[in-house]
Design an enzyme around this catalytic site. Structure first.
Site, PDB file in Angstrom:
ATOM      1  N   ASP A 122      -0.348   4.899   0.947  1.00 31.80           N
ATOM      2  CA  ASP A 122      -0.626   5.871   2.012  1.00 31.80           C
ATOM      3  C   ASP A 122      -0.446   5.261   3.401  1.00 31.80           C
ATOM      4  O   ASP A 122      -1.027   4.227   3.717  1.00 31.80           O
ATOM      5  CB  ASP A 122      -2.044   6.435   1.852  1.00 31.80           C
ATOM      6  CG  ASP A 122      -2.168   7.256   0.585  1.00 31.80           C
ATOM      7  OD1 ASP A 122      -1.318   8.145   0.381  1.00 31.80           O
ATOM      8  OD2 ASP A 122      -3.086   6.996  -0.206  1.00 31.80           O
ATOM      9  N   ASP A 128       0.847  -1.186   0.000  1.00 33.92           N
ATOM     10  CA  ASP A 128       0.000   0.000   0.000  1.00 33.92           C
ATOM     11  C   ASP A 128       0.887   1.242   0.000  1.00 33.92           C
ATOM     12  O   ASP A 128       2.024   1.203   0.469  1.00 33.92           O
ATOM     13  CB  ASP A 128      -0.886  -0.033   1.253  1.00 33.92           C
ATOM     14  CG  ASP A 128      -1.790   1.171   1.375  1.00 33.92           C
ATOM     15  OD1 ASP A 128      -2.337   1.621   0.353  1.00 33.92           O
ATOM     16  OD2 ASP A 128      -1.956   1.664   2.504  1.00 33.92           O
TER      17      ASP A 128
END
Length: 175
Positions: free
Chosen positions: A10, A8
């Site tokens: 963020d 991922d």
């Protein structure tokens, strides 16, 4: 064939919380100090109106373009790429400006990851990788492989998943 890892962006590769702190402290008369903002999430500190005001910033052009890189991410991901096929899996559909800004951010900070390995999506349950490193328990919950929960203020009370507190711990688990 190498095993595959989806990572991922963020609050895992990109220190999105630090960006929110920067925007908040640059605003009008902040009530909280940098130390307080590093100890508690915005959801814990702010009332609903304040929280909505700061969280709406993700819709502004440029928000995703200059987020700081999470400490240690570049070196560990470079090492992971020697052992695994690495993909970046980011929920970029929700925020209209984020697709291009995240693409540009990855090109700048992680040029060794091919654009062919960018997965901009809405629902991570469709991922077909061996590992997922993510800060949101809901993404790990629906993931079919082995999930690693990357520590963030908003998930610090979650105990259901294997946790990694930083990129050094990611290296210890996967390398």
């Amino acid at each position: 064939m190498k095993q595959r890892i989806a990572i991922d962006m963020d609050d895992v590769m990109a220190d999105t919380h630090a960006k929110f702190i920067q925007l908040y402290l640059a605003g009008e008369a902040p009530r909280y100090t940098l130390e307080q903002l590093k100890e508690k999430s915005f959801h814990e500190l702010f009332d609903e109106n304040e929280y909505q005001t700061i969280s709406r910033r993700v819709y502004e052009p440029g928000f995703f373009r200059d987020i700081p890189v999470m400490e240690g991410a570049q070196d560990v991901i470079a090492d992971l790429m020697q052992k695994y096929d690495v993909y970046v899996a980011s929920a970029a559909q929700e925020f209209p400006n984020s697709l291009r800004e995240k693409w540009d951010w990855l090109q700048e900070h992680f040029p060794a990851i091919s654009w062919r390995n960018y997965i901009f999506m809405g629902d991570k349950s469709v991922l077909n990788t061996d590992f997922l490193i993510d800060d949101l328990p809901r993404n790990i919950r629906t993931f079919q492989g082995h999930g690693l929960l990357f520590t963030a203020l908003h998930n610090r009370d979650e105990t259901a998943y294997q946790r990694v507190n930083d990129w050094k711990e990611v290296a210890a688990v996967l390398l």
